[in-house]
Design an enzyme around this catalytic site. Structure first.
Site, PDB file in Angstrom:
ATOM      1  N   ARG A  90       1.189   8.250   1.417  1.00 31.02           N
ATOM      2  CA  ARG A  90       1.356   8.968   0.138  1.00 31.02           C
ATOM      3  C   ARG A  90       1.007  10.446   0.277  1.00 31.02           C
ATOM      4  NH1 ARG A  90      -2.373   6.229  -3.757  1.00 31.02           N
ATOM      5  NH2 ARG A  90      -3.519   5.980  -1.836  1.00 31.02           N
TER       6      ARG A  90
ATOM      7  N   ASN B 261       0.933   3.535  -4.503  1.00 33.93           N
ATOM      8  CA  ASN B 261       0.938   2.234  -3.847  1.00 33.93           C
ATOM      9  C   ASN B 261       1.400   1.171  -4.826  1.00 33.93           C
ATOM     10  OD1 ASN B 261      -0.011   3.118  -1.360  1.00 33.93           O
ATOM     11  ND2 ASN B 261      -2.145   2.721  -1.843  1.00 33.93           N
TER      12      ASN B 261
END
Length: 90
Positions: free
Chosen positions: A20, A38
């Site tokens: 990320r 996520n």
């Protein structure tokens, strides 16, 4: 250039490998806004909005990800354009 938004779901070993934060870094370098978060199934969802060529570049990068990641699948879909201020990690 035309602005667009996409939703991408990346699966494989993409959690716990800096995916990320790396996606955020790549997106910001191309002026792309949106987010990466996520998912409960172990994948990562990315929403990216920006210039069409920058989005294409990001999708290419998402197929590789950071060095520690293993990308098995990348699903891309167009979504309605919603201008966002920045790219964040959720």
């Amino acid at each position: 250039m035309e602005e667009q938004c996409i939703r991408v779901v990346v699966s494989g070993r993409v959690q716990g490998v800096n995916f990320r934060a790396s996606a955020q870094e790549q997106a910001k370098s191309k002026g792309i806004s949106g987010y990466a978060k996520n998912l409960s199934n172990g994948g990562v969802e990315i929403v990216a909005c920006g210039d069409e060529s920058a989005i294409e570049w990001l999708v290419e990068w998402l197929h590789k990800g950071p060095a520690q990641a293993r990308v098995d699948e990348v699903k891309v879909e167009s979504i309605p354009y919603k201008p966002r201020k920045e790219f964040s990690v959720k």
